[in-house]
Design an enzyme around this catalytic site. Structure first.
Site, PDB file in Angstrom:
ATOM      1  N   CYS A 341       0.796  -1.234   0.000  1.00 16.05           N
ATOM      2  CA  CYS A 341       0.000   0.000   0.000  1.00 16.05           C
ATOM      3  C   CYS A 341       0.829   1.284   0.000  1.00 16.05           C
ATOM      4  O   CYS A 341       0.459   2.236  -0.712  1.00 16.05           O
ATOM      5  CB  CYS A 341      -1.024  -0.003   1.129  1.00 16.05           C
ATOM      6  SG  CYS A 341      -0.469  -0.591   2.702  1.00 16.05           S
ATOM      7  N   ARG A 370       7.622 -10.979   5.176  1.00 19.32           N
ATOM      8  CA  ARG A 370       7.388 -10.822   6.610  1.00 19.32           C
ATOM      9  C   ARG A 370       8.238 -11.848   7.355  1.00 19.32           C
ATOM     10  O   ARG A 370       8.375 -12.992   6.924  1.00 19.32           O
ATOM     11  CB  ARG A 370       5.918 -11.060   6.963  1.00 19.32           C
ATOM     12  CG  ARG A 370       4.932 -10.342   6.072  1.00 19.32           C
ATOM     13  CD  ARG A 370       4.474  -9.014   6.610  1.00 19.32           C
ATOM     14  NE  ARG A 370       3.571  -8.355   5.659  1.00 19.32           N
ATOM     15  CZ  ARG A 370       2.264  -8.575   5.605  1.00 19.32           C
ATOM     16  NH1 ARG A 370       1.708  -9.419   6.451  1.00 19.32           N
ATOM     17  NH2 ARG A 370       1.514  -7.936   4.709  1.00 19.32           N
ATOM     18  N   GLN A 388       0.584 -10.973  -2.703  1.00 20.89           N
ATOM     19  CA  GLN A 388      -0.793 -10.558  -2.424  1.00 20.89           C
ATOM     20  C   GLN A 388      -1.481 -10.110  -3.708  1.00 20.89           C
ATOM     21  O   GLN A 388      -0.864  -9.459  -4.550  1.00 20.89           O
ATOM     22  CB  GLN A 388      -0.812  -9.405  -1.420  1.00 20.89           C
ATOM     23  CG  GLN A 388      -0.324  -9.776  -0.027  1.00 20.89           C
ATOM     24  CD  GLN A 388      -0.362  -8.590   0.910  1.00 20.89           C
ATOM     25  OE1 GLN A 388       0.209  -7.548   0.625  1.00 20.89           O
ATOM     26  NE2 GLN A 388      -1.031  -8.744   2.035  1.00 20.89           N
ATOM     27  N   ASP A 390      -3.184  -7.639  -4.379  1.00 25.10           N
ATOM     28  CA  ASP A 390      -3.428  -6.373  -3.706  1.00 25.10           C
ATOM     29  C   ASP A 390      -4.003  -5.342  -4.666  1.00 25.10           C
ATOM     30  O   ASP A 390      -3.586  -5.258  -5.823  1.00 25.10           O
ATOM     31  CB  ASP A 390      -2.107  -5.832  -3.162  1.00 25.10           C
ATOM     32  CG  ASP A 390      -2.209  -5.464  -1.702  1.00 25.10           C
ATOM     33  OD1 ASP A 390      -3.336  -5.381  -1.194  1.00 25.10           O
ATOM     34  OD2 ASP A 390      -1.163  -5.253  -1.075  1.00 25.10           O
ATOM     35  N   HIS A 392      -5.596  -1.053  -4.384  1.00 26.13           N
ATOM     36  CA  HIS A 392      -5.950   0.093  -3.552  1.00 26.13           C
ATOM     37  C   HIS A 392      -6.761   1.064  -4.395  1.00 26.13           C
ATOM     38  O   HIS A 392      -6.354   1.436  -5.495  1.00 26.13           O
ATOM     39  CB  HIS A 392      -4.694   0.740  -2.980  1.00 26.13           C
ATOM     40  CG  HIS A 392      -3.946  -0.195  -2.072  1.00 26.13           C
ATOM     41  ND1 HIS A 392      -2.958  -1.026  -2.533  1.00 26.13           N
ATOM     42  CD2 HIS A 392      -4.108  -0.462  -0.757  1.00 26.13           C
ATOM     43  CE1 HIS A 392      -2.517  -1.769  -1.536  1.00 26.13           C
ATOM     44  NE2 HIS A 392      -3.200  -1.444  -0.444  1.00 26.13           N
ATOM     45  N   LYS A 475     -11.927  -3.163   9.014  1.00 23.34           N
ATOM     46  CA  LYS A 475     -11.925  -4.058   7.858  1.00 23.34           C
ATOM     47  C   LYS A 475     -13.092  -5.030   7.919  1.00 23.34           C
ATOM     48  O   LYS A 475     -13.704  -5.251   8.970  1.00 23.34           O
ATOM     49  CB  LYS A 475     -10.611  -4.838   7.801  1.00 23.34           C
ATOM     50  CG  LYS A 475     -10.342  -5.710   9.028  1.00 23.34           C
ATOM     51  CD  LYS A 475      -9.040  -6.471   8.865  1.00 23.34           C
ATOM     52  CE  LYS A 475      -8.767  -7.349  10.091  1.00 23.34           C
ATOM     53  NZ  LYS A 475      -7.604  -8.226   9.887  1.00 23.34           N
ATOM     54  N   HIS A 521      -8.389  -0.731   0.814  1.00 26.17           N
ATOM     55  CA  HIS A 521      -7.415  -1.806   0.596  1.00 26.17           C
ATOM     56  C   HIS A 521      -8.219  -3.090   0.399  1.00 26.17           C
ATOM     57  O   HIS A 521      -9.132  -3.370   1.182  1.00 26.17           O
ATOM     58  CB  HIS A 521      -6.513  -2.006   1.818  1.00 26.17           C
ATOM     59  CG  HIS A 521      -5.830  -0.782   2.322  1.00 26.17           C
ATOM     60  ND1 HIS A 521      -4.456  -0.680   2.423  1.00 26.17           N
ATOM     61  CD2 HIS A 521      -6.308   0.407   2.789  1.00 26.17           C
ATOM     62  CE1 HIS A 521      -4.130   0.504   2.936  1.00 26.17           C
ATOM     63  NE2 HIS A 521      -5.247   1.175   3.171  1.00 26.17           N
TER      64      HIS A 521
END
Length: 649
Positions: A341, A370, A388, A390, A392, A475, A521
């Site tokens: 992000c 991570r 991910q 992902d 946005h 979320k 997100h």
């Protein structure tokens, strides 16, 4: 003191009365049958004083399942007593067994031990036998309050208990629970006696576990057990457990040659093999098509970033334990990317934006890193490097609801495509006492309200989980139940007013002034690694045609049919279908068996008649078993398979 029963009746009791006192006041039979209680909706045992004015409800042996977390925790104490007796029988002195924590967990319990010699898996049935003997003794669980000094005296031989006791307040009483000659430091609650505990339990396994989850601490031996209110529930669970072992994605990942984890490459860093890569590419192609139809734009960002980027976003500070350590390059500090992000925010900020430009939807299959402790790594479902799905969305406040609902629709579509229709929806909000959250109360309230309004508008059942929000926003999580009843948290949608403020991004409004966008997100899969791991287990490796890495096995009956088989392969391949020929020297039945073990959904068997008629005999794997068809024209079959593939069936 006064308490109130479920029907509203007030019960007058002596000061500091317990739930057992309440049961005795109602009647001796109830006192005999009572196992536990709830006080103001919280489970408690019969020995703990009730709060003044509590609304109470008694749990009896007619409905022990209502107190399953209590009897599972009581079984932990029975297990600990059994371990003491097990090692005493081996000649070890009193105090040789030291204990860490032992909570109840979903479906059962565990206890951590520091043992004079390790338990073996084959010791578990004998240990289970000692537990059943202790239950048969019908020992009372006795609750006592002691001072901190007394607690330290009793457990001075056990460094783990001493550490826990040392962290407790000096001026508050500490509780012990005793059954027979066994005593443990414990808050409770417990059943009143061992004889009241359900005997539908089983010790299942042992493993190593760091004390308090830190690699700096000793490794203890953790003993796991499962427990239920009835033997029927236990048997059903053990059956599901056996099914889960067959579906284990690590086992099937090896057998189907989907992925491998090589210690020379590194723990938690999966290598995708050709079959797994095909599966992964089908998933990404599917989602890219859906995103394209919804106006997303693809972006690509680097795998590392300047440390200041993650400090500005707050990821460095808030996820310090799960970030890899920074590295220094040319007097600047960089870090392996923990989140996509912040990079997408900087793409948004790369040029001026007008209210007419919004919403901006940026999507990336972005790899992030991570740090996970070695003991927590698990195949594809817990890794250190993962990709991910992902995206946005940067939108105006008046666009937020529509965009959120569109993402909700997309995520439900994604899950239903894979037969994941048993979904519950969980709204993660701030913990009112938490300190990790950034941004104003006003923004948080707006974001939480908008998520709840959107979910209610489409009529989805949901639960609220305080404290489950990200540090920057609330979320909506999608919790999916798979075909054998296990729950997995998969997709997520987050509403964020705070990162736009932290990065000071704006758009020019219709009034010519700068305004702050809102971010959404979202990741319908969550991560490709975890989603594939769950998908393998959900399907048991039996993927539908469109997803199967190896779709079609062509099996010539004899060597003279190999050329025809190869012609079929080339024609199917040219049409975009994944077909292969088994031209080994094995007999036909062995070739079919090999394709079965590889879970190839479609087998085409060709012999003299098929070759003469330019046809095939079809054998398909289906959830109901096998489906066979003779003399199917190749042209018809190719059309049918392409239609199924393109329809993602």
């Amino acid at each position: 003191m006064h308490v109130f029963l479920p029907d509203g009746k007030q019960l007058d009791l002596p000061e500091h009365a317990t739930a057992l006192d309440a049961a005795q006041a109602i009647g001796p039979r109830l006192a005999q049958d009572a196992l536990a209680a709830t006080a103001n909706g919280v489970l408690t045992d019969l020995m703990t004083p009730l709060p003044e004015g509590a609304q109470i409800s008694l749990i009896t042996k007619k409905n022990p399942g209502e107190a399953q977390s209590i009897f599972r925790h009581s079984l932990v104490h029975v297990l600990s007593q059994a371990v003491n007796e097990f090692y005493a029988a081996k000649g070890y002195p009193v105090g040789s067994v030291k204990r860490g924590v032992g909570p109840s967990i979903e479906n059962g319990f565990y206890q951590d031990f520091d043992l004079p010699e390790p338990l073996k898996e084959e010791d578990l049935p004998a240990l289970e036998g000692v537990m059943r003997d202790i239950i048969g003794r019908n020992l009372d669980f006795v609750r006592t309050e002691v001072s901190k000094a007394e607690a330290l005296r009793v457990f001075g031989h056990d460094p783990y208990k001493v550490e826990l006791i040392g962290e407790l307040p000096d001026d508050e009483p500490i509780t012990f629970y005793t059954q027979g000659d066994y005593v443990d430091l414990c808050r409770g609650p417990h059943f009143p006696r061992t004889g009241a505990l359900p005997q539908a339990f089983k010790l299942t396994s042992t493993s190593g576990a760091y004390w308090r989850g830190s690699e700096k601490n000793p490794i203890l031996q953790r003993v796991y057990g499962v427990a239920f209110a009835s033997q029927k529930e236990l048997d059903a669970y053990l059956e599901r457990l056996e099914e889960a072992k067959k579906r284990d994605h690590r086992k099937l990942g090896r057998e189907l040659e989907l992925f491998t984890i090589d210690p020379l490459v590194g723990k938690g860093l999966p290598l995708w093999l050709p079959n797994g890569t095909t599966l992964r590419e089908e998933l990404t192609r599917f989602l890219r098509e859906q995103q394209f139809q919804r106006g997303y734009q693809g972006v690509i960002t680097p795998n590392i970033g300047n440390l200041e980027l993650y400090k500005t976003s707050g990821h460095y500070q808030n996820y310090s334990e799960s970030n890899f350590s920074p590295i220094t390059v040319d007097d600047e500090q960089y870090m392996l990317k923990p989140m996509n992000c912040p990079h997408h925010v900087r793409i948004y900020a790369s040029k001026p934006r007008s209210y007419r430009d919004l919403p901006v939807r940026l999507a990336e299959f972005g790899t992030v890193y991570r740090y996970e402790q070695s003991g927590e790594l698990n195949g594809l479902t817990r890794v250190r490097g993962f990709t991910q799905d992902d995206a946005h969305i940067f939108c105006r406040p008046d666009q937020l609801k529509k965009e959120f609902l569109d993402v909700l629709d997309l995520t439900v579509l994604v899950l239903s495509t894979f037969g994941m229709n048993d979904v519950r929806f969980r709204v993660g909000t701030r913990d009112p006492e938490g300190s990790k959250y950034v941004g104003s109360d006003e923004n948080w309230t707006a974001a939480e309200d908008q998520i709840i309004q959107a979910v209610e508008e489409v009529g989805l059942p949901y639960s609220i989980e305080p404290g489950d929000a990200a540090f920057y926003g609330p979320k909506l999580d999608f919790v999916v139940r798979d075909v054998i009843g296990r729950e997995w948290q998969l997709g997520t949608i987050q509403v964020d007013y705070n990162l736009p403020e932290r990065f000071d991004i704006t758009y020019t409004g219709e009034d010519g002034a700068d305004h702050r966008p809102v971010m959404i997100h979202r990741a319908p899969f969550g991560s490709l690694e975890r989603f594939v791991g769950i998908l393998i287990e959900h399907y048991g490796g039996d993927f539908p045609l469109w997803l199967a890495p190896r779709q079609i096995a062509i099996i010539p009956i004899a060597d003279r049919h190999n050329d025809y088989a190869e012609e079929l392969r080339a024609e199917l391949h040219a049409a975009g279908l994944r077909a292969e020929v088994d031209d080994s020297s094995n007999r036909m039945n062995a070739k079919v068996r090999s394709a079965e073990l590889s879970k190839i959904p479609v087998m085409l068997i060709v012999g003299d008649k098929e070759q003469e008629d330019r046809a095939v005999s079809v054998r398909e794997r289906t959830p109901e078993g096998h489906k066979e068809r003779k003399a199917v024209a190749l042209s018809d079959l190719k059309t049918e398979l392409l239609e199924r593939y393109n329809a993602r069936q």
